[in-house]
Enzyme design. Structure first.
Site, PDB file in Angstrom:
ATOM      1  N   ALA A 200      79.275  36.868 136.665  1.00 33.61           N
ATOM      2  CA  ALA A 200      78.556  37.589 137.721  1.00 33.61           C
ATOM      3  C   ALA A 200      77.588  38.599 137.112  1.00 33.61           C
ATOM      4  O   ALA A 200      76.380  38.428 137.137  1.00 33.61           O
ATOM      5  CB  ALA A 200      79.553  38.281 138.655  1.00 33.61           C
ATOM      6  N   CYS A 201      78.137  39.655 136.532  1.00 31.40           N
ATOM      7  CA  CYS A 201      77.316  40.786 136.102  1.00 31.40           C
ATOM      8  C   CYS A 201      76.502  40.513 134.847  1.00 31.40           C
ATOM      9  O   CYS A 201      75.561  41.257 134.545  1.00 31.40           O
ATOM     10  CB  CYS A 201      78.189  42.011 135.907  1.00 31.40           C
ATOM     11  SG  CYS A 201      79.072  42.470 137.428  1.00 31.40           S
ATOM     12  N   LEU A 202      76.839  39.458 134.116  1.00 30.48           N
ATOM     13  CA  LEU A 202      75.982  39.001 133.024  1.00 30.48           C
ATOM     14  C   LEU A 202      75.039  37.907 133.507  1.00 30.48           C
ATOM     15  O   LEU A 202      73.838  37.918 133.201  1.00 30.48           O
ATOM     16  CB  LEU A 202      76.829  38.485 131.854  1.00 30.48           C
ATOM     17  CG  LEU A 202      76.066  37.996 130.622  1.00 30.48           C
ATOM     18  CD1 LEU A 202      75.229  39.120 130.002  1.00 30.48           C
ATOM     19  CD2 LEU A 202      77.013  37.402 129.578  1.00 30.48           C
TER      20      LEU A 202
END
Length: 228
Positions: free
Chosen positions: A116-118
């Site tokens: 997600a955040c990468l």
């Protein structure tokens, strides 16, 4: 003489982005040992500082869910994180503005979680013309499959996978660069296992340098040995 290639990261054209290295996010990581994850991330931050590369730090839902960024990372970067609510840090106008204000086009990203955040900011940054390097061992996912699938998707979109030791050595490249040599060796000895142990051995046993321990090893009452 060294010839810089466009495909290699260099201190003058790179910015580092650290995304959500927070306790609650760390709890969900299973594809890498969490202590190793922290070790690699802190080494990456020290690398950025050693080579005077701009860093941007961001956190998500700090006081409602994720907790404060690891103190070891904060103590290296010494900057206030950009706070967000979105899983996609590229949705933050403040973050995107900070990245673009550096004028750099190579973006090195480490994040929790990989899937997600990468993944999200990587895809967005690529679409906006950035060359993105994802630090796979300073990022982590909620399963090995989720991590690997996200890495494949980012690579298919044009991202380059890289590791924390890879970043350090790629920025140094030439051992004749004395300005950063000692700093590189310090990071290696503190964070990179057998490589660092080997450096300590070479310094002290081969080159007879002083031990770096505050309380050094004294050989007391050693028996004599004869070697064939």
């Amino acid at each position: 003489m060294t010839f810089p290639a466009k495909s290699l990261i260099n201190p003058d054209d790179t910015v580092f982005l650290f995304v959500d290295h927070q306790p609650q996010m760390s709890f969900g990581v299973v594809n890498i040992d969490r202590q190793q994850l922290k070790n690699n991330t802190v080494a990456l931050a020290k690398t950025a500082r050693l080579f005077n590369i701009p860093t941007i730090l961001t956190a998500v839902e700090t006081e409602s869910f994720s907790g404060y960024i690891w103190p070891e990372l904060m103590d290296v970067l010494k900057q206030d994180p950009i706070e967000r609510t979105s899983m996609n840090s590229w949705d933050s106008e403040d973050l995107v503005a900070a990245v673009k204000a550096t004028g750099k086009k190579k973006l090195v990203i480490a994040a929790l979680w990989t899937e997600a955040c990468l993944l999200y900011p990587t895809l967005c940054a690529i679409e906006e013309g950035f060359e993105v390097y994802i630090v796979t061992d300073a990022s982590g996912g909620t399963s090995q499959e989720a991590h690997d699938a996200a890495v494949r998707r980012m690579e298919q979109a044009g991202a380059h996978s890289i590791t924390s030791i890879n970043v350090l050595l790629e920025l140094q490249r030439d051992w004749a660069k004395r300005k950063t040599y000692d700093g590189v060796m310090n990071i290696v000895r503190e964070h990179f296992g057998a490589y660092g142990m080997g450096v300590d051995y070479a310094y002290t046993v081969v080159h007879k340098a002083p031990q770096r321990a505050e309380y050094p090893h004294k050989v007391v009452g050693a028996a004599a040995h004869e070697h064939a």
